[in-house]
Scaffold this active site. Structure first.
Site, PDB file in Angstrom:
ATOM      1  N   HIS A  20       0.827  -1.200   0.000  1.00  0.00           N
ATOM      2  CA  HIS A  20       0.000   0.000   0.000  1.00  0.00           C
ATOM      3  C   HIS A  20       0.862   1.250   0.000  1.00  0.00           C
ATOM      4  CE1 HIS A  20      -2.451   3.286   1.603  1.00  0.00           C
ATOM      5  NE2 HIS A  20      -3.472   2.655   1.047  1.00  0.00           N
ATOM      6  N   GLU A  56       8.176   4.894  -2.892  1.00  0.00           N
ATOM      7  CA  GLU A  56       8.795   4.512  -4.155  1.00  0.00           C
ATOM      8  C   GLU A  56       9.235   3.045  -4.081  1.00  0.00           C
ATOM      9  OE1 GLU A  56       9.113   6.455  -6.812  1.00  0.00           O
ATOM     10  OE2 GLU A  56       8.214   8.204  -5.847  1.00  0.00           O
ATOM     11  N   LEU A  78      -4.745  -7.555   3.077  1.00  0.00           N
ATOM     12  CA  LEU A  78      -5.238  -8.679   3.874  1.00  0.00           C
ATOM     13  C   LEU A  78      -6.712  -8.976   3.657  1.00  0.00           C
ATOM     14  CD1 LEU A  78      -3.292  -7.688   7.083  1.00  0.00           C
ATOM     15  CD2 LEU A  78      -2.574  -9.203   5.237  1.00  0.00           C
ATOM     16  N   ALA A  79      -7.343  -8.249   2.746  1.00  0.00           N
ATOM     17  CA  ALA A  79      -8.754  -8.480   2.440  1.00  0.00           C
ATOM     18  C   ALA A  79      -9.070  -7.821   1.103  1.00  0.00           C
ATOM     19  CB  ALA A  79      -9.644  -7.898   3.549  1.00  0.00           C
ATOM     20  N   GLY A  81     -11.039  -5.299  -1.433  1.00  0.00           N
ATOM     21  CA  GLY A  81     -11.407  -3.895  -1.309  1.00  0.00           C
ATOM     22  C   GLY A  81     -11.067  -3.188  -2.607  1.00  0.00           C
ATOM     23  N   HIS A  83      -8.547  -1.357  -3.676  1.00  0.00           N
ATOM     24  CA  HIS A  83      -7.213  -1.546  -4.263  1.00  0.00           C
ATOM     25  C   HIS A  83      -7.109  -2.910  -4.943  1.00  0.00           C
ATOM     26  CE1 HIS A  83      -5.856   2.143  -2.596  1.00  0.00           C
ATOM     27  NE2 HIS A  83      -5.771   1.728  -1.346  1.00  0.00           N
TER      28      HIS A  83
END
Length: 244
Positions: A20, A56, A78-79, A81, A83
């Site tokens: 992320h 970066e 971890l789930a 969504g 993203h």
């Protein structure tokens, strides 16, 4: 034609870890350490890193640098969504080479194994009236909440105590509210299990609510490295995202 005249067999697709990103410098250090664990388990793989935001290299830059090399993107999320469902597949579709996208790391028994191990490291032991709050980032996506709930159930099976999912943002209950609800049910020895890949703002905020102890984020654990490779292997069996 002899064997030596045959063209070399193509190697396996590159493995691209998709983080992320965080303003906390510990996050990047942790992700790089996790990359090293993955490389140690599969030294023949070409392992790379790309970020969704804040750090970066950005994921599009990582894919551009790979050029015509096929890749599998493994989200360090971890789930399910936004993203996982939108941002990462869109980046894969824009890549120059055939690119697959793996599922998020959770829910999975190896994720629960890591959560369990981190709790034990923090000093957790099953005691009377104990319980655990599983602290996750949170999402408005119901699939994300369902995944976190499944992870909580997997962890509860290992611990033998109630495990309540709670969130840092975008979903309820909050970690503080989950702790209050458990106390109302007579659970007085409450730990917070950090369901975050690496240190960061949310992990720090959630840990501060712990009335007993809080585990460290998942980090560079061997079970996490094994889970990444498991998702990589699964994705190799799925259809390829067409290159743009």
């Amino acid at each position: 034609m002899t064997v030596s005249d045959l063209p070399p067999r193509p190697g396996p697709p590159a493995l691209v870890l998709v983080a992320h990103g965080s303003r906390d410098p510990r996050a990047l250090t942790t992700v790089r350490a996790l990359m090293d664990r993955v490389r140690a388990l599969r030294p023949e793989l070409s392992v790379h890193l790309g970020h969704i935001e804040l750090n970066e290299p950005p994921l599009p830059d990582t894919l551009a640098a790979l050029g015509g090399t096929p890749a599998v993107l493994v989200p360090l999320l971890l789930a399910r969504g936004h993203h996982v469902k939108r941002d990462i597949p869109e980046a894969a579709a824009a890549a120059q080479a055939p690119t697959r996208v793996a599922g998020p790391l959770g829910p999975h028994p190896l994720l629960a194994d890591t959560l369990h191990a981190r709790l034990l490291e923090a000093g957790w032991r099953r005691r009377p009236a104990s319980a655990v709050v599983l602290a996750a980032a949170g999402s408005r996506d119901p699939d994300a909440r369902a995944d976190t709930g499944r992870t909580a159930r997997l962890l509860a099976e290992r611990l033998g105590v109630p495990v309540v999912p709670a969130y840092a943002s975008a979903a309820t209950p909050t970690v503080a509210d989950a702790i209050t609800a458990l106390r109302a049910k007579g659970r007085h020895r409450i730990a917070v299990a950090s369901c975050f890949t690496a240190p960061g703002r949310f992990a720090t905020q959630c840990a501060r609510h712990a009335p007993w102890l809080a585990s460290a984020p998942l980090g560079a654990h061997d079970a996490m490295a094994a889970l990444i490779l498991h998702r990589y292997g699964q994705a190799r069996e799925t259809p390829v995202t067409a290159a743009a």
